[in-house]
Scaffold this motif. Sequence first.
Motif, PDB file in Angstrom:
ATOM      1  N   GLY A 186     -56.870 -69.939  45.446  1.00 57.23           N
ATOM      2  CA  GLY A 186     -57.600 -71.180  45.269  1.00 57.23           C
ATOM      3  C   GLY A 186     -58.173 -71.330  43.883  1.00 57.23           C
ATOM      4  O   GLY A 186     -59.352 -71.589  43.736  1.00 57.23           O
ATOM      5  N   GLY A 187     -57.409 -71.206  42.826  1.00 60.42           N
ATOM      6  CA  GLY A 187     -55.973 -71.110  42.919  1.00 60.42           C
ATOM      7  C   GLY A 187     -55.403 -70.242  41.825  1.00 60.42           C
ATOM      8  O   GLY A 187     -56.115 -69.591  41.059  1.00 60.42           O
ATOM      9  N   ILE A 188     -54.099 -70.311  41.704  1.00 61.38           N
ATOM     10  CA  ILE A 188     -53.373 -69.765  40.570  1.00 61.38           C
ATOM     11  C   ILE A 188     -53.391 -70.816  39.452  1.00 61.38           C
ATOM     12  O   ILE A 188     -53.017 -71.960  39.661  1.00 61.38           O
ATOM     13  CB  ILE A 188     -51.920 -69.435  40.952  1.00 61.38           C
ATOM     14  CG1 ILE A 188     -51.884 -68.204  41.857  1.00 61.38           C
ATOM     15  CG2 ILE A 188     -51.049 -69.215  39.713  1.00 61.38           C
ATOM     16  CD1 ILE A 188     -52.266 -66.903  41.158  1.00 61.38           C
ATOM     17  N   MET A 189     -53.843 -70.405  38.267  1.00 57.52           N
ATOM     18  CA  MET A 189     -53.856 -71.310  37.115  1.00 57.52           C
ATOM     19  C   MET A 189     -52.486 -71.216  36.439  1.00 57.52           C
ATOM     20  O   MET A 189     -52.227 -70.328  35.612  1.00 57.52           O
ATOM     21  CB  MET A 189     -54.972 -70.932  36.151  1.00 57.52           C
ATOM     22  CG  MET A 189     -56.357 -70.946  36.790  1.00 57.52           C
ATOM     23  SD  MET A 189     -56.870 -72.583  37.379  1.00 57.52           S
ATOM     24  CE  MET A 189     -56.712 -72.398  39.161  1.00 57.52           C
ATOM     25  N   LEU A 190     -51.601 -72.097  36.821  1.00 56.82           N
ATOM     26  CA  LEU A 190     -50.181 -71.948  36.504  1.00 56.82           C
ATOM     27  C   LEU A 190     -49.863 -71.890  35.008  1.00 56.82           C
ATOM     28  O   LEU A 190     -48.924 -71.181  34.629  1.00 56.82           O
ATOM     29  CB  LEU A 190     -49.380 -73.061  37.188  1.00 56.82           C
ATOM     30  CG  LEU A 190     -47.865 -72.856  37.280  1.00 56.82           C
ATOM     31  CD1 LEU A 190     -47.520 -71.519  37.914  1.00 56.82           C
ATOM     32  CD2 LEU A 190     -47.219 -73.996  38.063  1.00 56.82           C
ATOM     33  N   PRO A 191     -50.587 -72.593  34.127  1.00 51.83           N
ATOM     34  CA  PRO A 191     -50.272 -72.444  32.697  1.00 51.83           C
ATOM     35  C   PRO A 191     -50.404 -71.017  32.177  1.00 51.83           C
ATOM     36  O   PRO A 191     -49.825 -70.679  31.141  1.00 51.83           O
ATOM     37  CB  PRO A 191     -51.293 -73.372  32.023  1.00 51.83           C
ATOM     38  CG  PRO A 191     -51.546 -74.426  33.036  1.00 51.83           C
ATOM     39  CD  PRO A 191     -51.541 -73.688  34.345  1.00 51.83           C
ATOM     40  N   ASN A 192     -51.149 -70.173  32.889  1.00 55.94           N
ATOM     41  CA  ASN A 192     -51.281 -68.771  32.478  1.00 55.94           C
ATOM     42  C   ASN A 192     -50.044 -67.945  32.794  1.00 55.94           C
ATOM     43  O   ASN A 192     -49.931 -66.806  32.331  1.00 55.94           O
ATOM     44  CB  ASN A 192     -52.471 -68.106  33.190  1.00 55.94           C
ATOM     45  CG  ASN A 192     -53.800 -68.727  32.851  1.00 55.94           C
ATOM     46  OD1 ASN A 192     -53.906 -69.494  31.905  1.00 55.94           O
ATOM     47  ND2 ASN A 192     -54.826 -68.411  33.624  1.00 55.94           N
ATOM     48  N   HIS A 193     -49.121 -68.493  33.601  1.00 56.44           N
ATOM     49  CA  HIS A 193     -48.066 -67.680  34.181  1.00 56.44           C
ATOM     50  C   HIS A 193     -46.688 -68.325  34.021  1.00 56.44           C
ATOM     51  O   HIS A 193     -46.555 -69.500  33.707  1.00 56.44           O
ATOM     52  CB  HIS A 193     -48.335 -67.485  35.685  1.00 56.44           C
ATOM     53  CG  HIS A 193     -49.689 -66.953  36.002  1.00 56.44           C
ATOM     54  ND1 HIS A 193     -50.008 -65.621  35.896  1.00 56.44           N
ATOM     55  CD2 HIS A 193     -50.818 -67.586  36.408  1.00 56.44           C
ATOM     56  CE1 HIS A 193     -51.277 -65.443  36.238  1.00 56.44           C
ATOM     57  NE2 HIS A 193     -51.789 -66.623  36.542  1.00 56.44           N
ATOM     58  N   ASN A 194     -45.698 -67.534  34.317  1.00 52.68           N
ATOM     59  CA  ASN A 194     -44.331 -68.023  34.446  1.00 52.68           C
ATOM     60  C   ASN A 194     -44.080 -68.359  35.920  1.00 52.68           C
ATOM     61  O   ASN A 194     -44.366 -67.541  36.799  1.00 52.68           O
ATOM     62  CB  ASN A 194     -43.365 -66.926  33.982  1.00 52.68           C
ATOM     63  CG  ASN A 194     -41.924 -67.346  34.070  1.00 52.68           C
ATOM     64  OD1 ASN A 194     -41.400 -67.559  35.157  1.00 52.68           O
ATOM     65  ND2 ASN A 194     -41.277 -67.468  32.931  1.00 52.68           N
ATOM     66  N   GLN A 249     -43.957 -80.085  35.496  1.00 52.36           N
ATOM     67  CA  GLN A 249     -42.603 -79.541  35.584  1.00 52.36           C
ATOM     68  C   GLN A 249     -42.617 -78.135  36.173  1.00 52.36           C
ATOM     69  O   GLN A 249     -41.740 -77.778  36.964  1.00 52.36           O
ATOM     70  CB  GLN A 249     -41.953 -79.514  34.196  1.00 52.36           C
ATOM     71  CG  GLN A 249     -41.730 -80.889  33.586  1.00 52.36           C
ATOM     72  CD  GLN A 249     -42.857 -81.293  32.646  1.00 52.36           C
ATOM     73  OE1 GLN A 249     -44.032 -81.176  32.980  1.00 52.36           O
ATOM     74  NE2 GLN A 249     -42.483 -81.771  31.461  1.00 52.36           N
ATOM     75  N   ASP A 250     -43.632 -77.343  35.806  1.00 52.75           N
ATOM     76  CA  ASP A 250     -43.710 -75.977  36.320  1.00 52.75           C
ATOM     77  C   ASP A 250     -43.983 -75.969  37.825  1.00 52.75           C
ATOM     78  O   ASP A 250     -43.469 -75.106  38.551  1.00 52.75           O
ATOM     79  CB  ASP A 250     -44.794 -75.198  35.585  1.00 52.75           C
ATOM     80  CG  ASP A 250     -44.373 -74.789  34.174  1.00 52.75           C
ATOM     81  OD1 ASP A 250     -43.170 -74.902  33.858  1.00 52.75           O
ATOM     82  OD2 ASP A 250     -45.241 -74.351  33.396  1.00 52.75           O
ATOM     83  N   VAL A 251     -44.791 -76.915  38.293  1.00 59.17           N
ATOM     84  CA  VAL A 251     -45.041 -77.005  39.734  1.00 59.17           C
ATOM     85  C   VAL A 251     -43.752 -77.326  40.481  1.00 59.17           C
ATOM     86  O   VAL A 251     -43.431 -76.714  41.510  1.00 59.17           O
ATOM     87  CB  VAL A 251     -46.115 -78.068  40.030  1.00 59.17           C
ATOM     88  CG1 VAL A 251     -46.246 -78.280  41.545  1.00 59.17           C
ATOM     89  CG2 VAL A 251     -47.463 -77.657  39.443  1.00 59.17           C
ATOM     90  N   VAL A 252     -42.991 -78.276  39.957  1.00 59.80           N
ATOM     91  CA  VAL A 252     -41.724 -78.650  40.591  1.00 59.80           C
ATOM     92  C   VAL A 252     -40.755 -77.470  40.590  1.00 59.80           C
ATOM     93  O   VAL A 252     -40.073 -77.196  41.590  1.00 59.80           O
ATOM     94  CB  VAL A 252     -41.113 -79.874  39.877  1.00 59.80           C
ATOM     95  CG1 VAL A 252     -39.698 -80.139  40.375  1.00 59.80           C
ATOM     96  CG2 VAL A 252     -41.991 -81.099  40.082  1.00 59.80           C
TER      97      VAL A 252
END
Length: 327
Positions: free
Chosen positions: A75-83, A133-136
């Motif tokens: 809650g949550g994963i901060m996606l810009p930090n990751h691949n 785009q990363d979420v998709v």
Amino acid sequence: MIPLSVLDLVPVREGGDVATALHEAGELARAAEAAGYRRFWVAEHHGSEGIAGGAVSVALSHIGHVTRTIRIGAGGIMLPNHNPFVIAEQFGALDALFPGRVDLGLGRAPGAAPILGQALRKDLSRAAEYFPQDVVELRALFTGDIDLPIKATPGFGAQIEMWMLGSSLFGAQLAARLGLPYAFASHFAPDHLDAALAAYREQFRPSEALETPHVMAAMTVICGETEEEAEILSSSQDQAFVRLRTGEPGKLPPPIPGYRATLPESAQAMLERLSVARAVGSPETVAARIDAFVRRTRADEIIVSGATFDPAARRRSLELTAGALVA
């Protein structure tokens, strides 16, 4: 009774350490499961000695092993930090370990000071631009709905419940466009709550995962046997928030009776801003405030946050809160 869930930062107390914090997170999750809470989420934060949940997937593995039925998630994963591929593997592994129990909430913020980008060797501002785009792509790694050149193993075929997190219109609009459930961080950023929920509901497009809009809103909830006990318990959370906002984060401090009265007006006003999503008091008071918040937001679920210095007091708070809403 509206479904209740728990958001945990895995706080490290003054005088405590990371190992103890992770153990207490497991005990809190067990208490939440016993009290009938639906989900137990861990938030990704970095660079703070007072927060031990930065390695979210590892923390969730521990929590999954000490519980049996409660859903566990980010809650949550901060996606810009990751691949996205790495996150697909991590949460695919969690799904293999705990099938049918894994949630993945996604956020766009870094979850730390700007120096985090240097530590991660990433331009986080630019990475955030590619968040949609990363979420998709991440969803496609689970579902295969887009033809990608590589499969994530583990990951492909995992039954992950994906959520969009947010505290602004951006996350609301993206959740609506992708047909994802939406969780709003009203416990620390309530300013855009009403506008974001309205935008999400108005713009929602059904998806294979979700036919109608579904909202979970966050509240700071600390329930005690009496009003006085709850206010004293909540002073640790208040201190931590003031220290964070004034650039002096640290470990979770012990409670101070009458703490708010000792603060300058600016700090009191800062805490008062959060009162719209705050329920602190006796079981009767907490139930009334949660009910009023649900009526205002029309939330489908509530996720409760709020740390206490004594871990047993937080477990008791969850029990009292759940009991008050049933009564």
